[in-house]
Design an enzyme around this catalytic site. Structure first.
Site, PDB file in Angstrom:
ATOM      1  CB  SER A 175      64.959  36.179 103.155  1.00  0.00           C
ATOM      2  OG  SER A 175      64.989  35.800 104.341  1.00  0.00           O
ATOM      3  CB  THR A 176      65.416  31.184 103.235  1.00  0.00           C
ATOM      4  OG1 THR A 176      64.562  32.134 104.484  1.00  0.00           O
ATOM      5  CG2 THR A 176      65.632  30.072 103.611  1.00  0.00           C
ATOM      6  CG  HIS A 201      65.603  39.246 105.567  1.00  0.00           C
ATOM      7  ND1 HIS A 201      64.420  38.406 105.055  1.00  0.00           N
ATOM      8  CD2 HIS A 201      65.641  40.561 105.460  1.00  0.00           C
ATOM      9  CE1 HIS A 201      63.679  39.545 104.709  1.00  0.00           C
ATOM     10  NE2 HIS A 201      64.492  40.515 104.994  1.00  0.00           N
ATOM     11  CG  MET A 294      59.241  32.285 104.186  1.00  0.00           C
ATOM     12  SD  MET A 294      59.282  31.124 105.634  1.00  0.00           S
ATOM     13  CE  MET A 294      57.664  31.000 106.227  1.00  0.00           C
ATOM     14  CG  ASP A 297      61.497  42.773 103.754  1.00  0.00           C
ATOM     15  OD1 ASP A 297      61.073  43.882 103.537  1.00  0.00           O
ATOM     16  OD2 ASP A 297      62.560  42.714 104.183  1.00  0.00           O
TER      17      ASP A 297
END
Length: 354
Positions: A175-176, A201, A294, A297
């Site tokens: 993600s991030t 993401h 973050m 997930d």
């Protein structure tokens, strides 16, 4: 704890007002100010430097990408790109992510009032994640562009079919900070490597531009996944934004299903969905890697892969931009071993020989 100080840079007065309203409503955030373009922003930031900048891309006098490159060279600061959801904007936004932005939040072209309801959690989450970003690692993630090779460099003419019937699959969730990390990993891979399936993401439409950009940089083929695409050596499939991607097995072959459904772990695509399907379809023939991001997930899905006999790895804290997802997976006992970002390409290649 001190509030996160945020500067908003966008040429639309209405957008600036809406973004400031959303952010100021959270007691953990302080809006230092707003500016119509980067030059105005710089003059304000000289008085007090923000912890996070929320930045538009297309603006007068200085565009967001030029500003971002200037920031990263002179004073690295976490930046969240707030961009309109368009195909043209997606390509430009990918350049911003490559220049060092932490993440993307989409803003609507019309009906900004809906933004207050529908996207406020995304914006607040992105700003809070950016405030914790490891900017030193983000800068290290850059990698030189490698030349694009022709098709015969991937599959030489007359090459016999592979004798092995059960191929290895590598599943990656991030993600991030993941866009830069994935670029580092995928550009380091040679054309002969295991098939890879990825959940990053990212909003709808941006994944197509992201995959296209990586495909132009990598020796391997990188595609936004379509329903029924095969997972084959030398190919990486990226789950499309707004849809889930599942790994399926058909005989000795693997393919992906791209399906709709509710968000899982608050995400669509979800890493948990991909990892669970990989556990069921590939079992011990798979390798799972959870990377910077973050939230949690992917933690439960990676645990299912581990229990199914797959090798599982988590990116270590030192090399993560945000050590959230790998940390949660480690807490669940899902991570077989933690490794640095720089070690991941070699680990992927070892999976092919396992």
């Amino acid at each position: 704890m001190k509030p996160i100080k945020v500067m908003i840079v966008d040429d639309s007065a209405v957008v600036r007002q809406v973004l400031a309203s959303v952010l100021a409503a959270d007691p953990a955030i302080e809006v230092l100010g707003t500016a119509a373009d980067p030059l105005f922003a710089l003059s304000k930031m000289e008085r007090e430097w923000p912890d996070v900048i929320v930045l538009d891309v297309e603006m007068p006098r200085m565009d967001g990408i030029t500003f971002l490159k200037k920031l990263m060279a002179e004073r690295p600061t976490p930046v969240v790109i707030c961009s309109t959801l368009t195909e043209k904007g997606a390509s430009t936004t990918m350049q911003a992510l490559a220049a060092g932005a932490v993440s993307i939040v989409t803003k609507p072209q019309v009906n900004l009032s809906k933004f207050l309801v529908n996207a406020s959690d995304d914006l607040l989450g992105a700003v809070k994640a950016a405030a914790r970003a490891n900017m030193r690692q983000l800068a290290k993630s850059k990698t030189p562009v490698q030349p694009k090779l022709g098709a015969d460099a991937v599959i030489p003419a007359g090459q016999p079919a592979m004798a092995r019937t059960t191929e290895r699959v590598v599943a990656i969730g991030t993600s991030t900070g993941g866009t830069q990390a994935l670029e580092y990993i995928l550009t380091a891979l040679p054309r002969v490597c295991p098939g890879i399936v990825i959940v990053q993401h990212m909003p709808e439409r941006f994944t197509a531009a992201f995959a296209e950009r990586l495909n132009g940089l990598c020796q391997i083929e990188v595609l936004e996944a379509r329903h029924g695409d095969r997972v084959i050596p030398g190919r990486a499939l990226i789950a499309p934004g707004g849809r889930h991607m599942l790994l399926k097995r058909s005989g000795a072959q693997y393919l992906v299903e791209v399906v709709d459904g509710p968000p899982v772990s608050r995400h669509k695509p979800s890493v948990d969905v991909l990892f669970r399907s990989t556990a069921r379809a590939a079992g011990a023939n798979a390798t799972g890697i959870i990377m910077t991001g973050m939230g949690d997930d992917g933690a439960r899905g990676l645990r299912e892969m581990y229990e199914a006999g797959a090798q599982t790895f988590g990116q270590d804290e030192a090399s993560c931009v945000v050590y959230g997802m790998p940390k949660e997976a480690k807490k669940l006992g899902a991570v077989g071993r933690e490794i640095a970002l720089e070690q991941i390409p070699a680990q992927i290649l070892r999976a092919e020989r396992a």
